[in-house]
Enzyme design. Structure first.
Site, PDB file in Angstrom:
ATOM      1  N   HIS A 158       0.784  -1.205   0.091  1.00 46.10           N
ATOM      2  CA  HIS A 158       0.144  -0.035   0.012  1.00 46.10           C
ATOM      3  C   HIS A 158       0.779   1.368   0.080  1.00 46.10           C
ATOM      4  O   HIS A 158       0.495   2.258  -0.674  1.00 46.10           O
ATOM      5  CB  HIS A 158      -0.908   0.080   1.114  1.00 46.10           C
ATOM      6  CG  HIS A 158      -1.859  -0.992   1.104  1.00 46.10           C
ATOM      7  ND1 HIS A 158      -3.408  -0.645   1.156  1.00 46.10           N
ATOM      8  CD2 HIS A 158      -1.802  -2.473   0.825  1.00 46.10           C
ATOM      9  CE1 HIS A 158      -4.289  -1.601   1.104  1.00 46.10           C
ATOM     10  NE2 HIS A 158      -3.506  -2.621   0.698  1.00 46.10           N
ATOM     11  N   HIS A 197      -0.944 -13.055  -0.800  1.00 49.15           N
ATOM     12  CA  HIS A 197      -2.373 -13.463   0.124  1.00 49.15           C
ATOM     13  C   HIS A 197      -2.339 -14.900   0.490  1.00 49.15           C
ATOM     14  O   HIS A 197      -3.370 -15.096   1.323  1.00 49.15           O
ATOM     15  CB  HIS A 197      -3.591 -13.335  -1.186  1.00 49.15           C
ATOM     16  CG  HIS A 197      -3.754 -11.905  -1.514  1.00 49.15           C
ATOM     17  ND1 HIS A 197      -4.671 -11.556  -2.530  1.00 49.15           N
ATOM     18  CD2 HIS A 197      -3.457 -10.627  -1.058  1.00 49.15           C
ATOM     19  CE1 HIS A 197      -4.849 -10.291  -2.491  1.00 49.15           C
ATOM     20  NE2 HIS A 197      -3.936  -9.655  -1.679  1.00 49.15           N
ATOM     21  N   ASP A 227       2.821 -20.529   0.931  1.00 50.84           N
ATOM     22  CA  ASP A 227       2.649 -21.734  -0.115  1.00 50.84           C
ATOM     23  C   ASP A 227       1.651 -21.436  -1.174  1.00 50.84           C
ATOM     24  O   ASP A 227       0.954 -20.342  -1.164  1.00 50.84           O
ATOM     25  CB  ASP A 227       2.238 -23.122   0.655  1.00 50.84           C
ATOM     26  CG  ASP A 227       0.766 -22.672   1.335  1.00 50.84           C
ATOM     27  OD1 ASP A 227       0.133 -21.813   1.299  1.00 50.84           O
ATOM     28  OD2 ASP A 227       0.477 -23.694   2.185  1.00 50.84           O
TER      29      ASP A 227
END
Length: 355
Positions: A68, A191, A216
């Site tokens: 961000h 994410h 992962d």
């Protein structure tokens, strides 16, 4: 007598590289640049005091704020200064932008830490992000520079992509900052260790995959599972929910996994954790230098710890799901039918513990 041509050849071959002098830090660590020595206790304090030694909420949030902070940048100019710490320096402005909801908590941790240790806000964010990743098994070491000056102006609103923006709009914003569609998907590997707080406040810290403590490729497979449409209207209309209870699916992730411009890259990462990590490291290093001149910074990558290896090299099908639940989107390569399936029945995905 040795000819000058031979000397040049030996130098070019790197034979004399072993003789390059190194500096010894107070703890006995040797580094290429003595300026990195002061960041060793800063690294350790981040690990122990801010991240508490785990790939948890604070580590996740530091990787998030790095994106961000840096993405407020445009190759055409007229936007923010990139990876400069403006997210902290101008928190009274930038934290009010809707896309930055939930970042205030990590700002409250990193701002006093930077002031106490005499480092810039840009360095505490981007050095801190690399240190945070070192606590997440499977994460790569990201090339890490220090020496940023503090930001002189805030980034404008609208530079951080919103998860409800159309894919075309997100790709255009990222291209404006210098990133290809493949690099966008590589950055979304973050994410795999992320959770949501503000989109659905009643389920804060709901993770994006079932293994939020591990860097992962599981997120790339689980987003590819068929979901159910979000009940209701308003800003979340059209959102697709994960079929796994407790897991949150970003609408932008859902669309990226199924868009013809990005679906094959998305699927490739689901099937190759090492490639995912490699491409993420390259894209993240690029992100951390937006708006910066690397020739004016110091490369301190060598003091970033190596994370433990990821347990698996390929994603698995979660319990309660089958290969038939994968929504094939890449037109040139099928998901292999040999993927392992987790034993048992569907269980709820636990929230990331608060810190």
């Amino acid at each position: 007598m040795i000819s000058s041509a031979l000397i040049s050849l030996v130098l070019a071959s790197g034979v004399f590289a072993l003789a390059t002098p190194r500096s010894t830090c107070a703890d006995g660590t040797t580094v290429k640049n003595a300026a990195c020595c002061r960041f060793i206790p800063i690294r350790d304090a981040l690990i122990n005091d801010v991240f508490e030694g785990v790939c948890g909420e604070n580590a996740h949030s530091t990787v998030r704020i790095a994106f961000h902070d840096a993405i407020g940048f445009s190759r055409a100019g007229g936007k923010g200064g990139g990876a400069d710490g403006s997210m902290i320096a101008f928190d009274d402005i930038e934290l009010n932008f809707p896309a930055n909801a939930g970042i205030d908590e990590i700002v409250e941790d990193l701002e006093p830490f930077a002031l106490a240790n005499g480092i810039s806000f840009g360095d505490v964010i981007h050095f801190g992000s690399s240190v945070a990743l070192s606590l997440c098994p499977g994460a790569p070491v990201v090339q890490t520079f220090v020496g940023r000056a503090n930001a002189t102006a805030p980034a404008p609103d609208g530079t951080v992509p919103d998860p409800f923006n159309p894919v075309t709009q997100i790709l255009a914003r990222m291209a404006d900052a210098g990133f290809s569609s493949d690099e966008v998907i590589a950055l979304l590997a973050s994410h795999s260790i992320a959770a949501q707080d503000e989109i659905e406040p009643e389920i804060q810290r709901a993770p994006f995959d079932s293994t939020p403590g591990i860097f992962d490729s599981q997120v790339f497979l689980e987003v590819q599972l068929r979901g159910t449409s979000f009940p209701g209207n308003g800003s979340h209309e059209g959102q697709v929910e994960s079929p796994m209870p407790g897991e949150f699916r970003l609408q932008s992730d859902h669309e990226f996994a199924r868009d013809s411009r990005t679906a094959c890259t998305w699927q490739t990462f689901a099937l190759n954790q090492a490639l995912m990590a490699q491409k993420f490291a390259q894209a993240m290093a690029k992100l951390s230098l937006l708006g910066q001149n690397p020739n004016q910074l110091t490369d301190c990558t060598e003091i970033i710890p190596q994370a433990a290896p990821a347990p698996l090299k390929v994603a698995f099908i979660p319990a309660g799901q089958t290969h038939n639940d994968i929504e094939q989107a890449c037109a040139t390569q099928l998901f292999p039918s040999t993927l392992s399936t987790q034993a048992g029945t569907t269980t709820s995905v636990a929230r990331v513990p608060a810190q």
